[in-house]
Motif scaffolding. Sequence first.
Motif, mmCIF file in Angstrom:
data_model
loop_
_atom_site.group_PDB
_atom_site.id
_atom_site.type_symbol
_atom_site.label_atom_id
_atom_site.label_comp_id
_atom_site.label_asym_id
_atom_site.label_seq_id
_atom_site.Cartn_x
_atom_site.Cartn_y
_atom_site.Cartn_z
ATOM 1 N N PRO A 3 0.831 -1.209 0.000
ATOM 2 C CA PRO A 3 0.000 0.000 0.000
ATOM 3 C C PRO A 3 0.861 1.252 0.000
ATOM 4 C CG PRO A 3 0.057 -0.965 2.187
ATOM 5 C CD PRO A 3 0.793 -1.918 1.289
ATOM 6 N N PHE A 4 0.341 2.303 -0.617
ATOM 7 C CA PHE A 4 1.042 3.579 -0.669
ATOM 8 C C PHE A 4 0.261 4.617 0.121
ATOM 9 C CE2 PHE A 4 2.502 1.336 -4.400
ATOM 10 C CZ PHE A 4 3.842 1.683 -4.507
ATOM 11 N N GLN A 5 0.983 5.443 0.845
ATOM 12 C CA GLN A 5 0.379 6.607 1.478
ATOM 13 C C GLN A 5 0.537 7.772 0.495
ATOM 14 O OE1 GLN A 5 -1.186 4.656 3.862
ATOM 15 N NE2 GLN A 5 -1.088 6.556 5.046
ATOM 16 N N VAL A 6 -0.552 8.119 -0.180
ATOM 17 C CA VAL A 6 -0.514 9.111 -1.249
ATOM 18 C C VAL A 6 -1.240 10.367 -0.791
ATOM 19 C CG1 VAL A 6 -1.211 9.642 -3.611
ATOM 20 C CG2 VAL A 6 -0.383 7.354 -3.038
ATOM 21 N N ARG A 7 -0.594 11.504 -0.969
ATOM 22 C CA ARG A 7 -1.184 12.776 -0.553
ATOM 23 C C ARG A 7 -1.724 13.532 -1.757
ATOM 24 N NH1 ARG A 7 -2.001 15.800 3.602
ATOM 25 N NH2 ARG A 7 -2.024 18.081 3.445
ATOM 26 N N THR A 8 -2.963 13.982 -1.634
ATOM 27 C CA THR A 8 -3.540 14.899 -2.610
ATOM 28 C C THR A 8 -3.230 16.311 -2.142
ATOM 29 O OG1 THR A 8 -5.336 13.341 -3.059
ATOM 30 C CG2 THR A 8 -5.639 15.615 -3.803
ATOM 31 N N PHE A 9 -2.468 17.045 -2.937
ATOM 32 C CA PHE A 9 -2.023 18.381 -2.559
ATOM 33 C C PHE A 9 -2.959 19.443 -3.125
ATOM 34 C CE2 PHE A 9 2.032 16.040 -2.383
ATOM 35 C CZ PHE A 9 2.502 16.457 -1.140
ATOM 36 N N ALA A 10 -3.200 20.487 -2.341
ATOM 37 C CA ALA A 10 -3.804 21.697 -2.899
ATOM 38 C C ALA A 10 -2.827 22.289 -3.908
ATOM 39 C CB ALA A 10 -4.110 22.699 -1.791
ATOM 40 N N VAL A 11 -3.334 22.946 -4.938
ATOM 41 C CA VAL A 11 -2.460 23.402 -6.016
ATOM 42 C C VAL A 11 -1.483 24.480 -5.554
ATOM 43 C CG1 VAL A 11 -4.048 22.789 -7.867
ATOM 44 C CG2 VAL A 11 -4.234 25.044 -6.798
ATOM 45 N N ASP A 12 -1.763 25.139 -4.417
ATOM 46 C CA ASP A 12 -0.841 26.167 -3.938
ATOM 47 C C ASP A 12 0.103 25.660 -2.854
ATOM 48 O OD1 ASP A 12 -2.698 25.870 -1.946
ATOM 49 O OD2 ASP A 12 -3.236 28.000 -1.792
ATOM 50 N N VAL A 53 10.168 9.729 -4.516
ATOM 51 C CA VAL A 53 9.119 10.672 -4.124
ATOM 52 C C VAL A 53 9.040 10.775 -2.607
ATOM 53 C CG1 VAL A 53 6.658 11.187 -4.262
ATOM 54 C CG2 VAL A 53 7.824 10.208 -6.230
ATOM 55 N N ALA A 54 9.150 9.624 -1.924
ATOM 56 C CA ALA A 54 9.115 9.631 -0.466
ATOM 57 C C ALA A 54 10.224 10.506 0.104
ATOM 58 C CB ALA A 54 9.215 8.205 0.058
ATOM 59 N N ARG A 55 11.434 10.386 -0.461
ATOM 60 C CA ARG A 55 12.536 11.224 0.015
ATOM 61 C C ARG A 55 12.280 12.694 -0.298
ATOM 62 N NH1 ARG A 55 15.367 6.765 -2.205
ATOM 63 N NH2 ARG A 55 15.767 7.953 -4.120
ATOM 64 N N PHE A 56 11.738 12.948 -1.476
ATOM 65 C CA PHE A 56 11.428 14.322 -1.890
ATOM 66 C C PHE A 56 10.416 14.961 -0.929
ATOM 67 C CE2 PHE A 56 8.697 17.266 -4.200
ATOM 68 C CZ PHE A 56 9.592 18.053 -4.918
ATOM 69 N N LEU A 57 9.361 14.220 -0.579
ATOM 70 C CA LEU A 57 8.322 14.772 0.286
ATOM 71 C C LEU A 57 8.787 14.872 1.739
ATOM 72 C CD1 LEU A 57 5.184 12.959 -1.199
ATOM 73 C CD2 LEU A 57 5.919 15.314 -1.573
ATOM 74 N N GLU A 58 9.592 13.904 2.175
ATOM 75 C CA GLU A 58 10.100 13.982 3.548
ATOM 76 C C GLU A 58 10.959 15.223 3.735
ATOM 77 O OE1 GLU A 58 12.192 11.127 6.917
ATOM 78 O OE2 GLU A 58 12.187 10.520 4.811
ATOM 79 N N ALA A 59 11.731 15.577 2.718
ATOM 80 C CA ALA A 59 12.561 16.773 2.797
ATOM 81 C C ALA A 59 11.727 18.042 2.845
ATOM 82 C CB ALA A 59 13.518 16.826 1.600
ATOM 83 N N ARG A 60 10.450 17.946 2.481
ATOM 84 C CA ARG A 60 9.565 19.110 2.487
ATOM 85 C C ARG A 60 8.502 19.015 3.574
ATOM 86 N NH1 ARG A 60 12.017 18.446 -2.021
ATOM 87 N NH2 ARG A 60 12.463 20.207 -3.411
ATOM 88 N N TYR A 76 6.885 16.126 4.858
ATOM 89 C CA TYR A 76 5.838 15.107 4.785
ATOM 90 C C TYR A 76 6.450 13.722 5.007
ATOM 91 C CZ TYR A 76 2.792 18.732 2.897
ATOM 92 O OH TYR A 76 2.046 19.873 2.735
ATOM 93 N N PRO A 77 6.851 13.412 6.228
ATOM 94 C CA PRO A 77 7.424 12.088 6.498
ATOM 95 C C PRO A 77 6.357 10.999 6.400
ATOM 96 C CG PRO A 77 7.087 13.286 8.546
ATOM 97 C CD PRO A 77 6.793 14.251 7.436
ATOM 98 N N GLY A 78 6.760 9.833 5.941
ATOM 99 C CA GLY A 78 5.844 8.700 5.851
ATOM 100 C C GLY A 78 4.942 8.719 4.636
ATOM 101 N N ILE A 79 5.069 9.720 3.793
ATOM 102 C CA ILE A 79 4.257 9.823 2.578
ATOM 103 C C ILE A 79 5.118 9.403 1.395
ATOM 104 C CG2 ILE A 79 2.821 11.317 1.155
ATOM 105 C CD1 ILE A 79 1.822 10.959 4.026
#
Length: 801
Positions: free
Chosen positions: A534-543, A601-608, A610-613
Amino acid sequence: MHRRNPSLLASAVLLALAASPAWAQAPATAPAEANPTNLDTLIVTGTRVADRTVAESTAPIDIISPQTLEATGTVELATALSRALPSLNFPRPAITDATDAVRPAQLRGLAPDQVLVLVNGKRRHTTSLINLNDSIGRGSSPVDLNAIPIAAIERVEVLRDGASAQYGSDAIAGVVNVVLKGAGDGGSIAARYGQYSAGDGEQHQLSGDAGFSFGENGKLHLAAQGGHQDNTNRARPYLGSVGPTSNPPGKVVHRYGDPEIDQTALAYNAQWSPAEGVEFYSFGTASRRRAISNGYFRAAGNPNNIRSVYPDGFLPQIDNLSQDRAFVFGLRGQTAGGWNLDLSYNYGQNQLDFDVRHSLNRSLGANSPRDFYIGALEVTQNVLNADVNKAFDLGWLDYPLTVAFGAEWRGEKFNQSPGEPASYVAGPEPGAPGAQVFPGFTPADASRRNRNSHAFYLDLETDVTDKLSLGAAARYESYSDFGQTTSGKLSARYAFNDKVALRGTVSTGFRAPSLQQQFYQSTQTVIVLGDPNPFQVRTFAVDDPAAVALGAEPLKAEESTNIGLGLVLQPLESLYVTVDAYQIDIDDRIILSENLRGPAVARFLEARGYPGINGGRYFTNAVDTRTRGLDIVGSYRWPLASGTLDLTAGYNRNKTTLERIAPNPPGLTAGGLNLQRIGRVERGRITQGAPRDKFFLGGSWATAGGWRFDATATRYGEFHTFNDDPSGARDQTFAAKWTLDLAATYAVNGWEFTVGGDNVLNEYPDEAIYANSESGQLPYSSYAPFGFNGAFAYAKVGYKW
C-alpha cells in the motif's frame, strides 16, 4: 466517534406519506403528457420561448417521463437515466472510498462535472466529495443526482448540447433539468422489494407524494422516499502464493460490490398567487444517505496490523454520511408593459462526514482506537437571479421575437474540517500513521475557502418564418478567483416540410475549477492493483509548496467549443427519429495527475515536511481533448386492437482524443525523480475508460385489460483499462455485453402491482486478468458500465389517486 440518528428523515417520510391529495406546480414548468413519446410536450430547458415543443427545439433534447422512470425498475435517479439515455454512463465502482456512496455519471463521455444540473430551471449545487480513486470520473465533484427522490419528479429534460451561454459554468456536455411534480391534484404511494440472484443486495423502499390546495390560489406538493439496501459481494478467495503477509487462501476476505445504504429524501413544491400577475413560489429537497463502503482487507501478517488486536486480520470500512439540502424562494409576475419577471434566491448545501470503523492506527500500538472520526467536507451555494423576458411583435417578422436578459450573483464555499487526533496522528510505534484505509484530515488539511461570481446574459430567439427558427445567446461572467470569461451560442432550425427538419448549434462554453479541485488536501492509503504494497498518497492543494515543486500551477477555467448538427425526421405520424452529430473541444481540461509515487518521491516529500508519505498528486490543466460523437434516438407508437405498443430506441457513439498534453514539469525529472504527470493510466481512462457506444431498444405494451409489459435490451460497448506497466501487458479490453430488463404491471382501481427483473439473463462483464485481480480476489473491473452484481428481481405495489 460521532453518533448519528438515522430516524430524522425517516419520520418525515412517514409524515409525508400520510398526506393526501392535490398538488401544485409552478406555471413556468409545463405538464408532461401521459404519452412519453408526445412531441407536443412544452420544454423549458435550452429555450426561453414560452411555447417551444420537443419537436421544434433547435437542439437535441430528451424528455424522460414518470412512466419511463418507473419502467427502469430502480429508485436511483442516475441509474434510471442511464437506462433511458444512450449517451449517459453510470458505472458502479467498488472499493473506491466515498465514491462508492456518491457515484458520478457521465454524459457524452465527458467528465461528470461537465454537466449542469438544474431543478425547476435553477442551478443545483454539487457534492462536496472529490473523486480521487481509480474510477470513471476521477478528479470530479459533480451533482449527486441520487439525492433527488424519484417520487418527486414530474419529468426530466436532458439537453444534449453545450449551453454555457444560457446557463453559465459546467454546461459543456449538456444540461439535466429535473422538473418537480406539479399536478393540481392526485398523489401516490408505493412499496418495493428486491434482491439479487446471488442472494445478497436485498432492498426495500417506500415512497409517496401528495398535494394540498390552500385557498383558491395556493398549492403545495410533498414527496418522500426512504429505503435500505444491503451490500453485495462478488469477491473471491485468495489464489496467490501463501506467505507471512498474504491473505488466507481459500477464504473470501474482501467485500467487492455495492455498499450498504440507508437513505431518506424529501421534496416540496409550492406556489401562491396573492393577485393576478403575481406569484410567489418555493421548492426544495433534503436527503440523508448513510453508506458503508469497504476498503482492502489487511491480512493478519500485514505489517500495518497488530495481531493482538486483529488476530485474523481486518477489513476496514468507511462510514459515509451525506446530508444534502436545497431550497429556492422566488417571485414572478408580469408588468403592465408585458415584461415577464422572475426574481429568486437559491440555496444549496452538501455535507459529508466520514467515520472509519474496524480499523486501527498502527503507530499508536495496541491501545489504538478501532473506530475513528475522520472529518467532514462541506460545500454551500447561494445564488441570486433576476430573469426578464418579453415576446415582441415586430412588423418585419412574421412571428414574435423573444428577448430575454438577466443577471446572476453566486457565492460558493468549501469547508474541510479535521478529524479526531487519533485518526491522523503519528504515534511512537513504527507503521503507517493515521487510521488504516482513510487517515483523518489534519488541522493542516482543514481550510475554509470561498469565492463569488456575477454574470449577465442576453438571449434572442424567434421563428423568422414558419420554416426557419433562429437563436442567439451571450453571457459574461466574472469570478473572484480566476477572472472573467464570455460565452456565446448560435442556433438554427429549418423545416423543409412537416416530416424533415435540419438543426444546428455552435457555441463556446467554460467550466470554472471547483473549490474542491483547488483546495482539497488529504493523505490516503492507495492500493495499486498488482502491487502488494500500500502507498500513502497525498492529494495536494495546487498552492502547496510541495505541489508547486512538483509542477503544480494555479488552475484556470476549462474552455470549450461545441458544434452540433442534427436531422429531425417524422416520416409517419407516430414515428419520430433524430440524428445528431457533435464535436466538443475542451482546452485546459482539469484532471488529477497520476499517483506520483516511489522511494524517490518519499525522500522528496520527507525533505519538504511530509514524512511517511510515499506518493503525491495534484490537479492540473494539463490536457486538451476533442470528443466527436453521434446520437440517434427514435420512438414509434403502434396502436393495436388489444392496446398500444410504444417502441423506443437509442444509440450513442463517441470518441475522445487527446489533442494536447502539457510538457512534463522539470520538477518531475530533477533530483532523482523520473515521473510523468499525465501517464498512460490517466490517458487511457479519459479516452477509452468508458464504452464508446451504447444501444438500447425498449418496448412498453399497454393492454385494454389493465396490463402493461415493459422490456428493454441494452448493449454496452467495449471499454478498456490501463496499467502503468509500460509494456502494456496488463492492459485489458472488455468485450461488449447485452442486458435485458423485463417487467409486468397490472393496474386496477388505482392500484398497480409490478413484478420485474433487471439484467434477467444474469450477464456479467468480462473478468479481469489475474494480474489485475488482486490474486483472483477482485474479478471484475469497476469501470463496467452496468456494474457486476448480476440479475436483480423485484416486486412493487402502489396506489395512485
